[in-house]
Design an enzyme around this catalytic site. Sequence first.
Site, short mmCIF file in Angstrom:
data_model
loop_
_atom_site.label_atom_id
_atom_site.label_comp_id
_atom_site.label_asym_id
_atom_site.label_seq_id
_atom_site.Cartn_x
_atom_site.Cartn_y
_atom_site.Cartn_z
N SER A 180 0.85 -1.19 0.00
CA SER A 180 0.00 0.00 0.00
C SER A 180 0.89 1.24 0.00
CB SER A 180 -0.89 0.01 1.25
OG SER A 180 -1.39 1.33 1.42
N MET A 216 -12.22 4.49 -0.52
CA MET A 216 -12.86 4.77 0.78
C MET A 216 -13.51 6.13 0.63
SD MET A 216 -9.72 3.30 3.07
CE MET A 216 -8.60 3.39 1.68
N ASP A 249 -6.60 -6.48 4.26
CA ASP A 249 -5.97 -5.16 4.29
C ASP A 249 -5.95 -4.61 5.72
OD1 ASP A 249 -5.07 -2.57 3.79
OD2 ASP A 249 -6.79 -1.98 2.56
N ASP A 291 -4.77 3.65 -1.95
CA ASP A 291 -5.82 3.99 -0.99
C ASP A 291 -6.39 5.38 -1.23
OD1 ASP A 291 -6.02 1.68 0.79
OD2 ASP A 291 -3.96 2.14 1.35
N HIS A 300 -8.46 1.13 -3.97
CA HIS A 300 -9.36 0.89 -2.83
C HIS A 300 -10.06 2.21 -2.51
CE1 HIS A 300 -9.54 -0.06 1.80
NE2 HIS A 300 -10.74 0.07 1.26
N HIS A 351 -1.25 -1.30 -4.24
CA HIS A 351 -2.51 -0.97 -3.56
C HIS A 351 -2.58 0.55 -3.38
CE1 HIS A 351 -6.01 -1.91 -1.05
NE2 HIS A 351 -5.57 -1.00 -0.19
N MET A 410 -8.95 8.15 0.01
CA MET A 410 -9.76 8.54 1.18
C MET A 410 -10.28 9.96 0.98
SD MET A 410 -7.36 7.12 4.24
CE MET A 410 -6.55 5.52 4.13
N MET A 462 -11.35 -5.86 5.46
CA MET A 462 -10.53 -4.94 6.25
C MET A 462 -10.21 -5.62 7.59
SD MET A 462 -10.06 -2.36 4.36
CE MET A 462 -9.06 -1.44 5.55
C1 DX5 Z 1 -6.28 1.60 5.64
C2 DX5 Z 1 -5.81 1.29 4.24
C3 DX5 Z 1 -4.71 0.29 4.18
C4 DX5 Z 1 -3.43 0.74 4.84
C5 DX5 Z 1 -2.72 -0.48 5.32
O1 DX5 Z 1 -7.46 2.32 5.57
O2 DX5 Z 1 -6.89 0.76 3.47
O3 DX5 Z 1 -4.47 -0.11 2.83
O4 DX5 Z 1 -2.58 1.45 4.00
O5 DX5 Z 1 -1.60 -0.09 6.04
P1 DX5 Z 1 -0.89 -1.09 7.05
O6 DX5 Z 1 -0.42 -2.28 6.24
O7 DX5 Z 1 0.23 -0.28 7.59
O8 DX5 Z 1 -1.90 -1.49 8.09
ZN ZN Z 2 -6.48 -0.19 1.49
#
Ligand code: DX5
Ligand code: ZN
Length: 245
Positions: free
Chosen positions: A15, A80, A191, A42, A78, A40, A44, A149
């Site tokens: 990620s 969010m 994840d 992310d 991903h 990956h 947000m 998750m």
């Molecule tokens: C959290 C993200 C993850 C995050 C994982 O909301 O969706 O992808 O980056 O990070 P680690 O592996 O550090 O938990």
């Molecule tokens: Zn993620």
Amino acid sequence: MATPHTTLPPLIAPSILSADFARLGEEVRAVIDAGADWIHFDVMDNHYVPNLTIGPAVCEAIRPYCVRGEAKIPIDVHLMVRPVDALIGLFAKAGASVITFHPEASDHVDRSLSLIRESGCQSGLVFNPATPLETLHYVMDKIDVVLLMSVNPGFGGQAFIPATLDKLVRVRRMLDTYQERTGRPIRLEVDGGIKVDNIAEVAAAGADTFVAGSAVFGQRDYRSVIASLRERAAGAGRGVRKEAA
Ligand code: DX5
Ligand code: ZN
């Protein structure tokens, strides 16, 4: 006798949330050179989750870095975000290969999944630690990935929530039954809080695709941590964990 489970090889998906954003292209190239299978990504929105990250322009900017030799390395987006649909086309155009979203963030889950497939991407649903799996039963034909998750979404570097293990076992069983019936495998991704120390247990519960942010980018030697993650995931005997009574 236990039913056979999927034999999809384990994938490691670093990620980039934990990467050095000031050197993002270099960081993406470095984890791919070090063996990453997927990147990956992310997204947000400070609305669905209490954090704000990156959008389609950044996806487009890293796309040229997501290659190993001739091979294209998938960008696993991903989402969010709430609402979901307007971003699907933008990310597809920006070079996403896989797009997943949280069902509670879309008013019309089936429609959002169709939009992802129609845009030429693989589609998936993401379930938070306390989100029930009910929706899954109605859309199996429309998904390529189920993402569980193992932390509450919003931040990297959180601790793995152990209740995820039994949830993985349940989803693994559903996906195996589906594969027996249709011949089509669906990936089971996990994840949050995945580390060298716990990945074997997570693989044994049935996951085949592993997001790892801080575990990878927190180390200097990306190659050795990715190799350790893969080795422990592959050696775990996927599907051997049974659900707690
Ligand atoms: C959290 C993200 C993850 C995050 C994982 O909301 O969706 O992808 O980056 O990070 P680690 O592996 O550090 O938990
Ligand atoms: Zn993620």
